[in-house]
Design a protein around this motif. Structure first.
Motif, short mmCIF file in Angstrom:
data_model
loop_
_atom_site.label_atom_id
_atom_site.label_comp_id
_atom_site.label_asym_id
_atom_site.label_seq_id
_atom_site.Cartn_x
_atom_site.Cartn_y
_atom_site.Cartn_z
N GLY A 231 0.79 -1.22 0.00
CA GLY A 231 0.00 0.00 0.00
C GLY A 231 0.82 1.26 0.00
O GLY A 231 0.36 2.31 -0.45
N SER A 232 2.05 1.23 0.51
CA SER A 232 2.93 2.40 0.53
C SER A 232 4.36 1.96 0.71
O SER A 232 4.64 0.82 1.14
N GLY A 233 5.29 2.87 0.42
CA GLY A 233 6.70 2.57 0.63
C GLY A 233 7.03 2.38 2.10
O GLY A 233 7.89 1.56 2.46
N PHE A 234 6.35 3.12 2.97
CA PHE A 234 6.58 2.98 4.41
C PHE A 234 6.22 1.55 4.84
O PHE A 234 6.98 0.90 5.57
N MET A 235 5.08 1.06 4.38
CA MET A 235 4.67 -0.30 4.72
C MET A 235 5.62 -1.34 4.14
O MET A 235 5.92 -2.36 4.76
N ALA A 236 6.11 -1.08 2.93
CA ALA A 236 7.01 -2.04 2.29
C ALA A 236 8.33 -2.15 3.06
O ALA A 236 8.84 -3.26 3.28
N ASN A 237 8.90 -1.02 3.45
CA ASN A 237 10.14 -1.07 4.23
C ASN A 237 9.92 -1.76 5.57
O ASN A 237 10.76 -2.55 6.02
N LEU A 238 8.81 -1.47 6.20
CA LEU A 238 8.48 -2.14 7.47
C LEU A 238 8.37 -3.64 7.26
O LEU A 238 8.86 -4.44 8.07
N ALA A 239 7.74 -4.04 6.17
CA ALA A 239 7.55 -5.46 5.88
C ALA A 239 8.88 -6.18 5.70
O ALA A 239 9.10 -7.27 6.25
N VAL A 240 9.78 -5.58 4.94
CA VAL A 240 11.07 -6.22 4.66
C VAL A 240 11.86 -6.43 5.94
O VAL A 240 12.33 -7.54 6.24
N LEU A 241 12.03 -5.37 6.72
CA LEU A 241 12.90 -5.48 7.89
C LEU A 241 12.25 -6.30 9.00
O LEU A 241 12.94 -7.05 9.70
N GLN A 242 10.94 -6.18 9.19
CA GLN A 242 10.29 -6.97 10.25
C GLN A 242 10.27 -8.45 9.91
O GLN A 242 10.36 -9.29 10.82
N SER A 243 10.13 -8.79 8.65
CA SER A 243 10.02 -10.20 8.29
C SER A 243 11.38 -10.90 8.21
O SER A 243 11.45 -12.13 8.24
N LEU A 244 12.47 -10.13 8.10
CA LEU A 244 13.79 -10.73 7.94
C LEU A 244 14.70 -10.58 9.17
O LEU A 244 15.68 -11.33 9.30
N LEU A 245 14.39 -9.63 10.05
CA LEU A 245 15.27 -9.36 11.19
C LEU A 245 14.58 -9.67 12.50
O LEU A 245 13.36 -9.65 12.60
N ASP A 246 15.41 -9.95 13.52
CA ASP A 246 14.89 -10.13 14.88
C ASP A 246 15.88 -9.51 15.86
O ASP A 246 16.80 -8.79 15.47
N GLU A 247 15.71 -9.80 17.15
CA GLU A 247 16.54 -9.18 18.18
C GLU A 247 18.01 -9.53 18.06
O GLU A 247 18.88 -8.80 18.56
N GLU A 248 18.33 -10.65 17.42
CA GLU A 248 19.72 -11.07 17.27
C GLU A 248 20.36 -10.53 16.00
O GLU A 248 21.54 -10.77 15.75
N SER A 249 19.58 -9.81 15.20
CA SER A 249 20.06 -9.31 13.91
C SER A 249 20.55 -7.87 14.03
O SER A 249 20.33 -7.21 15.05
N VAL A 250 21.18 -7.40 12.97
CA VAL A 250 21.66 -6.02 12.93
C VAL A 250 21.26 -5.40 11.60
O VAL A 250 21.25 -6.07 10.56
N CYS A 251 20.91 -4.13 11.64
CA CYS A 251 20.63 -3.37 10.42
C CYS A 251 21.52 -2.14 10.42
O CYS A 251 21.45 -1.31 11.34
N VAL A 252 22.36 -2.02 9.42
CA VAL A 252 23.29 -0.90 9.29
C VAL A 252 22.76 0.01 8.19
O VAL A 252 22.50 -0.44 7.07
N GLN A 253 22.59 1.30 8.51
CA GLN A 253 21.94 2.22 7.60
C GLN A 253 22.71 3.53 7.44
O GLN A 253 23.37 4.00 8.36
N ASP A 254 22.56 4.13 6.25
CA ASP A 254 23.06 5.48 6.00
C ASP A 254 22.34 6.45 6.93
O ASP A 254 21.14 6.34 7.16
N ARG A 255 23.08 7.42 7.45
CA ARG A 255 22.50 8.36 8.40
C ARG A 255 21.39 9.21 7.79
O ARG A 255 20.52 9.71 8.52
N LEU A 256 21.37 9.36 6.48
CA LEU A 256 20.34 10.16 5.84
C LEU A 256 19.24 9.33 5.20
O LEU A 256 18.46 9.85 4.39
N ASN A 257 19.13 8.06 5.58
CA ASN A 257 18.05 7.23 5.04
C ASN A 257 16.69 7.81 5.38
O ASN A 257 16.51 8.53 6.37
N HIS A 258 15.71 7.43 4.58
CA HIS A 258 14.33 7.86 4.81
C HIS A 258 13.83 7.35 6.16
O HIS A 258 14.24 6.29 6.63
#
Length: 397
Positions: A101-128
């Protein structure tokens, strides 16, 4: 608490006000009874009002109705969704695509479905903001590196060597307009055994061969970037988003991503409109050619009158103002001259980095760009005062 927060925003000139558009006609909008030339939207290819796109929407709505009815896995998935997913996958040269339905939902879907408390996400400081919030809501360990700094990214990944890791970045940064160093980041991800995920909301349709986005522009494929986000509401002029890439990962999202499972499907009529827009984006290359010419024209003329620009070759052309008050005053002066350019202030950008976010569209003409630059220079001089204006308005060779 709400009252205190409001008072603080008012003291810092950071209140937000919605403006209601009563009519759109090409690049012009009627706002509060005034016709303004819009230079702050994201309709880069000018497809939102294209007759073929609108006709597809109306025709599908007359047959299928206005709504999505239910979630995709209940009874909301329509053959028009299938057709659009196939077209997107074929255009972007990936195995599969999945609508959201939106890009916000899509990004939430990707990271929530692939990551958990033992995972790490490294991001650019200026990411959306959607990427940052998605990582926080997934419960993973979030680490951020300096903007467009592959060495900073690898340092962050090395500092947390255990667990699954995703390296996430915008393809085109929405407030600066520059491109991420995707080839270097792909190498970082490979060395550190992380998955590279690219939010290409402002790249698909605009940059790269045949408008296939920043991933294609960097000559990367699904092996290096297993998943990427393509928005449907910017260059394609519609609404919604799609995650495209590796078929197994897309299948995993379709079965496990909560923002996909527990929300109403995109209306079939909207999917039909976007399908028409994709076909236009693929075939009408002149739209990207015109955009490129307009960007060059704007930058050349803006630099000659001393406007402070950022290093961007995309339709996103920030004009730096420094203080929030200057950005707001320049935006108001532009509106009085008939131009709509939004002032962007913290927290959307860093302190002291307030700006006017100029965005160009294939709907604009050379005269529109020339008039905007003249109005920007006048607004700058009016806000800065005679002495400061004389200092900053020296032509740039």
């Amino acid at each position: 608490r709400v009252a205190a927060a409001r008072a603080e925003r008012e003291a810092l000139a950071r209140t937000r006000v919605r403006r209601s558009v009563s009519h759109r006609d090409g690049a012009r909008c009627r706002v509060d009874g005034q016709s303004l030339l819009n230079f702050c939207g994201n309709d880069y290819l000018g497809l939102s009002q294209h007759f073929a796109v609108v006709n597809a929407l109306q025709d599908a709505a007359s047959r299928e109705g206005a709504g999505g009815v239910a979630s995709h896995l209940v009874c909301g998935h329509h053959e028009m969704h299938d057709a659009l997913e196939r077209e997107l996958a074929d255009w972007l040269e990936v195995p599969a695509a999945l609508l959201f339905g939106s890009g916000f939902m899509a990004n939430l879907a990707v990271l929530q479905s692939l990551l958990d408390e033992e995972s790490v996400c490294v991001q650019d400081r200026l990411n959306h903001a959607s990427l940052i919030d998605a990582a926080r809501l997934s419960g993973c360990r979030l680490r951020r590196y300096p903007h467009a700094d592959p060495e900073g990214a690898i340092r962050q990944l090395r500092s947390l060597p255990d667990g699954l890791a995703i390296l996430a970045t915008d393809g085109v940064f929405s407030m600066d307009g520059d491109l991420a160093p995707l080839r270097q980041l792909a190498l970082v991800a490979k060395v550190q055994k992380a998955m590279l995920y690219v939010d290409d909301a402002h790249g698909v349709g605009v940059v790269g061969p045949d408008g296939r986005g920043s991933v294609a522009d960097a000559r990367l494929g699904v092996q290096e970037v297993p998943l990427q986000l393509a928005t449907l509401g910017k260059a394609l002029g519609g609404y919604g988003a799609a995650v495209v890439g590796d078929a197994d990962l897309i299948g995993h999202l379709a079965e496990t991503a909560r923002p996909y499972l527990y929300t109403t499907a995109l209306p079939p009529a909207q999917a039909a409109a976007t399908l028409a827009a994709v076909k236009l984006a693929r075939s009408e290359h002149w739209r990207r050619g015109k955009l490129h010419e307009l960007v060059g024209r704007f930058r050349d003329r803006a630099l000659r009158v001393g406007l402070q620009l950022m290093d961007s070759d995309t339709p996103i052309q920030p004009v730096m103002c420094g203080t929030d008050a200057h950005a707001l005053a320049m935006s108001r002066a532009l509106e009085q001259a008939g131009y709509w350019v939004a002032a962007i202030r913290p927290p959307t950008v860093s302190e002291g980095r307030a700006r006017l976010r100029v965005t160009l569209s294939a709907l604009h003409g050379p005269g529109d760009v020339d008039g905007l630059v003249d109005a920007l220079a006048y607004a700058r001089d009016r806000v800065a005062g005679p002495r400061e204006a004389a200092r900053v308005a020296q032509p740039v060779e």
